[in-house]
Design an enzyme around this catalytic site. Structure first.
Site, PDB file in Angstrom:
ATOM      1  N   ARG A  56       0.843  -1.215   0.000  1.00 44.98           N
ATOM      2  CA  ARG A  56       0.000   0.000   0.000  1.00 44.98           C
ATOM      3  C   ARG A  56       0.870   1.253   0.000  1.00 44.98           C
ATOM      4  O   ARG A  56       0.562   2.240  -0.675  1.00 44.98           O
ATOM      5  CB  ARG A  56      -0.953  -0.015   1.202  1.00 44.98           C
ATOM      6  CG  ARG A  56      -1.972   1.125   1.150  1.00 44.98           C
ATOM      7  CD  ARG A  56      -3.046   1.012   2.225  1.00 44.98           C
ATOM      8  NE  ARG A  56      -2.506   1.194   3.566  1.00 44.98           N
ATOM      9  CZ  ARG A  56      -3.235   1.116   4.687  1.00 44.98           C
ATOM     10  NH1 ARG A  56      -4.530   0.848   4.620  1.00 44.98           N
ATOM     11  NH2 ARG A  56      -2.682   1.298   5.863  1.00 44.98           N
ATOM     12  N   LYS A  90      -2.507   7.109   1.122  1.00 45.73           N
ATOM     13  CA  LYS A  90      -2.319   7.403   2.545  1.00 45.73           C
ATOM     14  C   LYS A  90      -1.230   8.464   2.620  1.00 45.73           C
ATOM     15  O   LYS A  90      -0.044   8.165   2.792  1.00 45.73           O
ATOM     16  CB  LYS A  90      -1.953   6.109   3.302  1.00 45.73           C
ATOM     17  CG  LYS A  90      -2.202   6.200   4.798  1.00 45.73           C
ATOM     18  CD  LYS A  90      -2.205   4.828   5.415  1.00 45.73           C
ATOM     19  CE  LYS A  90      -2.143   4.862   6.927  1.00 45.73           C
ATOM     20  NZ  LYS A  90      -3.217   5.559   7.612  1.00 45.73           N
ATOM     21  N   GLU A 132     -16.103   6.785   5.647  1.00 42.66           N
ATOM     22  CA  GLU A 132     -15.316   6.132   6.706  1.00 42.66           C
ATOM     23  C   GLU A 132     -15.210   7.096   7.877  1.00 42.66           C
ATOM     24  O   GLU A 132     -15.720   8.204   7.806  1.00 42.66           O
ATOM     25  CB  GLU A 132     -13.918   5.768   6.181  1.00 42.66           C
ATOM     26  CG  GLU A 132     -13.119   6.978   5.709  1.00 42.66           C
ATOM     27  CD  GLU A 132     -11.782   6.617   5.077  1.00 42.66           C
ATOM     28  OE1 GLU A 132     -11.202   5.585   5.416  1.00 42.66           O
ATOM     29  OE2 GLU A 132     -11.321   7.404   4.227  1.00 42.66           O
TER      30      GLU A 132
HETATM   31  N1  PMP Z   1      -9.274   5.144   7.168  1.00 45.40           N
HETATM   32  C1  PMP Z   1      -8.371   6.108   7.431  1.00 45.40           C
HETATM   33  C2  PMP Z   1      -8.661   7.494   6.977  1.00 45.40           C
HETATM   34  C3  PMP Z   1      -7.184   5.798   8.115  1.00 45.40           C
HETATM   35  O1  PMP Z   1      -6.281   6.752   8.368  1.00 45.40           O
HETATM   36  C4  PMP Z   1      -6.957   4.473   8.544  1.00 45.40           C
HETATM   37  C5  PMP Z   1      -5.672   4.105   9.255  1.00 45.40           C
HETATM   38  N2  PMP Z   1      -5.537   4.719  10.510  1.00 45.40           N
HETATM   39  C6  PMP Z   1      -7.938   3.507   8.281  1.00 45.40           C
HETATM   40  C7  PMP Z   1      -9.068   3.872   7.568  1.00 45.40           C
HETATM   41  C8  PMP Z   1      -7.737   2.072   8.699  1.00 45.40           C
HETATM   42  O2  PMP Z   1      -6.754   1.476   7.892  1.00 45.40           O
HETATM   43  P1  PMP Z   1      -5.822   0.291   8.433  1.00 45.40           P
HETATM   44  O3  PMP Z   1      -6.741  -0.808   8.814  1.00 45.40           O
HETATM   45  O4  PMP Z   1      -4.959  -0.048   7.281  1.00 45.40           O
HETATM   46  O5  PMP Z   1      -5.076   0.841   9.592  1.00 45.40           O
END
Ligand code: PMP
Length: 285
Positions: free
Chosen positions: A52, A151, A184
């Protein structure tokens, strides 16, 4: 012993772990990152995080000057040097040092930073009793403008929603997308359960493709549950039987109210509890 931070192949004591004010990560949020967990010395879904990171970097035309294997080895080494087995790992790749202009071509070398720290989960009480959340009025940045799949080091969109959540006395806030659909939370993906089926917004809603989200979808499907990745609205959350959030730091956390409305019974539900238990079996916690 002071915590050691990896910067461009060298280890520095926490107090001396510094980067330039000319780094475009600092000046413009020009860079990408990952938040990773290790459980009993084993890095959870390491390869997925690294993939990622490289995808985020490719999307902003940033070439990480290291192979994936070397970067994974550097993460392992940083954990080891700090004697940590259950840890949170922050991996950052910024555009590097440039001048005060935007031009990324003036930045000669990306900065690669690995910081390890103790895990900061939500308080245990919230895993048992669930979170209260609110819908933020700040909408998620449109994927047509800047894909939330990247990200990136610019989290202002999420931070504005986080401030709204905080002012409403909530530790998380639900963000809708530019179409008014559920996207989200500020740092977590969202799931709901309705009539024994599991629903989560699809990636096309403009969300980060969470590593924990994918792990939960996989384990739920393996356990025989139907998981729908589809557009959801606030209506769906209001009439849900259960709701929970997923993230590297949070793992799986139940949500029991949204906008001061009870979700289901207003208590963490049986499906959420079962998924939490199953998740612990894959992390070995
Ligand atoms: N959405 C956002 C905006 C995030 O920053 C994160 C990570 N903190 C997630 C979802 C969750 O992703 P992951 O399970 O890969 O930590």
């Amino acid at each position: 012993m002071s915590l050691k931070v990896y910067i461009n192949g060298e280890f520095f004591d926490k107090e001396n772990a510094k980067i330039s004010v000319f780094d475009h990560g600092f000046l413009y949020g020009d860079g990408v990152f990952e938040g990773i967990r290790s459980y009993s010395g084993k890095i959870f879904r390491h390869r997925e995080h690294i993939d990622r990171l490289y995808d985020s970097a490719a999307a902003i035309a940033l070439t990480i000057p290291m192979t994936k294997e070397d970067l994974m080895a550097a993460v392992e080494e940083t954990l080891k040097i700090n004697g940590l087995s259950d840890a949170y790992i922050r991996l950052v790749v910024s555009r590097g040092m440039g001048d005060l202009g935007l031009d990324p071509n003036k930045c000669e070398k990306p900065s690669i930073i690995i910081i390890t720290d103790a895990i900061s989960l939500y308080p245990q009480e919230l895993y048992e009793n669930g979170l209260d959340i609110v819908t933020a009025s700040t909408i998620r940045v449109s994927p047509a403008a800047l894909s939330p799949r990247i990200k990136s080091l610019n989290y202002l969109n999420n931070i504005l929603a986080k401030i709204e959540g905080d002012r409403a006395g909530c530790k998380e806030a639900l963000m809708l997308n530019h179409k008014g659909e559920v996207a989200e939370c500020t740092g977590d993906n969202v799931f709901i359960i309705r009539r024994e089926e599991i629903f989560t917004p699809s990636i096309e809603a403009g969300v980060l493709e969470g590593i924990t989200r994918n792990a939960v979808i996989e384990l739920a499907r393996n356990a025989g549950y139907t998981v729908h990745e589809m557009p959801l609205t606030r209506f769906d959350v209001y009439i849900a039987d259960e709701c929970f959030l997923t993230g590297t730091a949070a793992e799986i956390i139940p949500v029991v109210t949204i906008d001061s409305r009870k979700i289901g019974t207003g208590r963490p539900g049986p499906f959420t509890k079962e998924l939490i238990a199953k998740f612990h079996t894959i992390t070995g916690k």
